[in-house]
Design an enzyme around this catalytic site. Sequence first.
Site, PDB file in Angstrom:
ATOM      1  CE  LYS A 101      27.584  93.324  69.529  1.00  0.00           C
ATOM      2  NZ  LYS A 101      27.104  92.956  70.870  1.00  0.00           N
TER       3      LYS A 101
ATOM      4  CG  ASN B 217      20.216  84.492  74.773  1.00  0.00           C
ATOM      5  OD1 ASN B 217      20.702  85.387  75.454  1.00  0.00           O
ATOM      6  ND2 ASN B 217      20.419  83.219  75.058  1.00  0.00           N
TER       7      ASN B 217
ATOM      8  CG  ASP C 297      24.510  90.936  69.545  1.00  0.00           C
ATOM      9  OD1 ASP C 297      24.399  91.287  70.725  1.00  0.00           O
ATOM     10  OD2 ASP C 297      23.941  91.554  68.617  1.00  0.00           O
TER      11      ASP C 297
ATOM     12  CE  LYS D  76      26.634  96.079  77.145  1.00  0.00           C
ATOM     13  NZ  LYS D  76      25.841  95.269  76.215  1.00  0.00           N
TER      14      LYS D  76
HETATM   15  P1  NDP Z   1      17.892  87.250  69.445  1.00  0.00           P
HETATM   16  O1  NDP Z   1      18.191  87.273  68.001  1.00  0.00           O
HETATM   17  O2  NDP Z   1      17.991  85.975  70.192  1.00  0.00           O
HETATM   18  O3  NDP Z   1      16.445  87.854  69.708  1.00  0.00           O
HETATM   19  C1  NDP Z   1      16.025  89.109  69.255  1.00  0.00           C
HETATM   20  C2  NDP Z   1      14.523  89.135  69.439  1.00  0.00           C
HETATM   21  O4  NDP Z   1      14.033  90.450  69.219  1.00  0.00           O
HETATM   22  C3  NDP Z   1      13.777  88.230  68.457  1.00  0.00           C
HETATM   23  O5  NDP Z   1      12.658  87.686  69.130  1.00  0.00           O
HETATM   24  C4  NDP Z   1      13.339  89.213  67.370  1.00  0.00           C
HETATM   25  O6  NDP Z   1      12.207  88.781  66.608  1.00  0.00           O
HETATM   26  C5  NDP Z   1      12.974  90.392  68.256  1.00  0.00           C
HETATM   27  N1  NDP Z   1      12.901  91.657  67.541  1.00  0.00           N
HETATM   28  C6  NDP Z   1      13.826  92.227  66.730  1.00  0.00           C
HETATM   29  N2  NDP Z   1      13.377  93.430  66.292  1.00  0.00           N
HETATM   30  C7  NDP Z   1      12.153  93.604  66.849  1.00  0.00           C
HETATM   31  C8  NDP Z   1      11.178  94.626  66.778  1.00  0.00           C
HETATM   32  N3  NDP Z   1      11.385  95.712  66.034  1.00  0.00           N
HETATM   33  N4  NDP Z   1      10.015  94.471  67.478  1.00  0.00           N
HETATM   34  C9  NDP Z   1       9.804  93.362  68.229  1.00  0.00           C
HETATM   35  N5  NDP Z   1      10.693  92.347  68.327  1.00  0.00           N
HETATM   36  C10 NDP Z   1      11.845  92.473  67.648  1.00  0.00           C
HETATM   37  O7  NDP Z   1      18.865  88.360  70.107  1.00  0.00           O
HETATM   38  P2  NDP Z   1      19.305  88.522  71.616  1.00  0.00           P
HETATM   39  O8  NDP Z   1      18.142  88.235  72.501  1.00  0.00           O
HETATM   40  O9  NDP Z   1      20.579  87.821  71.820  1.00  0.00           O
HETATM   41  O10 NDP Z   1      19.653  90.080  71.672  1.00  0.00           O
HETATM   42  C11 NDP Z   1      18.654  91.074  71.863  1.00  0.00           C
HETATM   43  C12 NDP Z   1      19.307  92.400  72.215  1.00  0.00           C
HETATM   44  O11 NDP Z   1      20.085  92.238  73.401  1.00  0.00           O
HETATM   45  C13 NDP Z   1      20.262  92.988  71.189  1.00  0.00           C
HETATM   46  O12 NDP Z   1      20.207  94.399  71.271  1.00  0.00           O
HETATM   47  C14 NDP Z   1      21.620  92.503  71.664  1.00  0.00           C
HETATM   48  O13 NDP Z   1      22.676  93.322  71.184  1.00  0.00           O
HETATM   49  C15 NDP Z   1      21.431  92.663  73.153  1.00  0.00           C
HETATM   50  N6  NDP Z   1      22.322  91.877  73.976  1.00  0.00           N
HETATM   51  C16 NDP Z   1      22.385  90.514  73.851  1.00  0.00           C
HETATM   52  C17 NDP Z   1      23.220  89.773  74.644  1.00  0.00           C
HETATM   53  C18 NDP Z   1      23.237  88.292  74.617  1.00  0.00           C
HETATM   54  O14 NDP Z   1      23.917  87.690  75.490  1.00  0.00           O
HETATM   55  N7  NDP Z   1      22.529  87.624  73.728  1.00  0.00           N
HETATM   56  C19 NDP Z   1      24.139  90.450  75.613  1.00  0.00           C
HETATM   57  C20 NDP Z   1      23.914  91.871  75.746  1.00  0.00           C
HETATM   58  C21 NDP Z   1      23.068  92.538  74.923  1.00  0.00           C
HETATM   59  P3  NDP Z   1      12.400  87.877  65.267  1.00  0.00           P
HETATM   60  O15 NDP Z   1      12.676  86.492  65.767  1.00  0.00           O
HETATM   61  O16 NDP Z   1      11.077  88.018  64.583  1.00  0.00           O
HETATM   62  O17 NDP Z   1      13.545  88.480  64.505  1.00  0.00           O
END
Ligand code: NDP
Length: 456
Positions: free
Chosen positions: A128, A244, A168, A116
């Site tokens: 990571k 996020n 993350d 990436k």
């Molecule tokens: P957050 O912790 O902010 O959000 C994760 C979200 O996913 C939460 O709403 C969580 O719910 C939900 N979730 C987790 N498991 C499930 C599931 N099985 N079914 C439905 N919802 C689920 O994380 P991010 O948004 O930062 O990251 C999300 C993904 O993106 C990850 O894979 C991360 O590695 C990837 N990513 C993130 C980046 C970033 O800048 N933040 C950059 C590149 C990739 P709950 O609140 O109930 O736990």
Amino acid sequence: MLTNEYLKRVYDGLAQRNANEPEFLQAVREVLESIQPVVEKHPEYEKAGLIERLVEPERIITFRVPWVDDQGKVQVNRGYRVQFNSAIGPYKGGLRFHPSVNQGILKFLGFEQTFKNSLTTLPMGGGKGGSDFDPHGKSDMEVMRFCQSFMTELYRHIGQFVDCPAGDIGVGGREVGYMFGQYKRLTNSFQGGMLTGKGLTFGGSLARTEATGYGLCYFTAEALKCMRNDSLEGKTVVISGSGNVAIYAVQKVSQLGGKVLACSDTHGWVEDPDGIDYTVLEHVYNKKRSGHDKGVTLAMYVDEKPNAVWHEGDGRGVWQLPCDIALPCARENTLLLEDAQALVANGCKVVGEGANMPTTIEATTYFQENGVAFMPGKAANAGGVLVSGLEMSQNAEHLSWTFEEVDGKLEQLMRGMFHNVDDTAKEYGQEGNFVMGANIAGFLKVADAMLAQGVC
Ligand code: NDP
């Protein structure tokens, strides 16, 4: 399928040594399958043992993280940093705080990050890290004590020319701030570029919070434009997650004229006939993370939006809705074959991975075999690390760029990344196979740098 003898041998050896790390093996297998035509064209890779080196992290650090909770009880978590590959720059990649964190998951994420980061065109290696600590429901003071203890060990292994972590899952601005403060205290130095996702008052970049979700939409919009002379205007979209990445994907989809029908969390999913409102998601997200209000879930969305409907249970319900575009933004392996079948049956034509490896191999194959334009996370969600790279540039220059400047560069680089991936797929006779395009394009730069640097 792996047919190349050299790659098969490397993979089989790896599978034997890492049998208990299925996510890591899944990620490696996908890349090795993609790069077969390149490896066949370049016998020098085998001679240099390049693939054996590529799949082995340069270093893994594991450590104890003791901290004291609000009741005065000692708690112990496990911390990690996987420094995967530094061929093209200092290790760079997020820290994840979540109970599911283990070495195998971080190796998968560090491996993916290497390609990436290469695709972003910025000079960043792959890494990571994180911990099995769960910030959900913890007070601010507990989170601070944990972060300080985590950094008290990690600080000796990182630095602006060595390894530059970021956020993350479970690590946002609050956690980054606490860790930055502790690093500064321990080293008596203010190294802005050492940690990204910082607050705006101490070297953070505007648009970093929004970058992954926005970048995902720019990438998807460019794909629509280039492949079908189309846009996000008038498109219906479903999204998994509500963290996020999901929040700012929701915002950008609606800015670009689309409508998000539904999103989810680990407790269920919500559909809103008026289109999901990102400001309500932000509100729920902040409440979840405040620690004061234990038991907050996405169900709270309907308190502010009475037209919306909450479905308690499995968040995978979002994949049952008819839509034009699906953006999985939750976690690895959360979009399964049955979900892919439902999406295709209901008319979905484009899938963009906001999360890392949210789609299983079977589901990915199903999409590709059924004419869905499938954009792998390695490219589609690179916006976050890209703006992290831009944060490092601003820190090095001692300057802060405007939101518009950063967002403009993000859009330009994400749209350019789509073309790099698309052109590479075409060059290898795989037009429309963006998984292959991303893997090959990401690999070539890292492989060239590794060859040039000799056996190390
Ligand atoms: P957050 O912790 O902010 O959000 C994760 C979200 O996913 C939460 O709403 C969580 O719910 C939900 N979730 C987790 N498991 C499930 C599931 N099985 N079914 C439905 N919802 C689920 O994380 P991010 O948004 O930062 O990251 C999300 C993904 O993106 C990850 O894979 C991360 O590695 C990837 N990513 C993130 C980046 C970033 O800048 N933040 C950059 C590149 C990739 P709950 O609140 O109930 O736990």
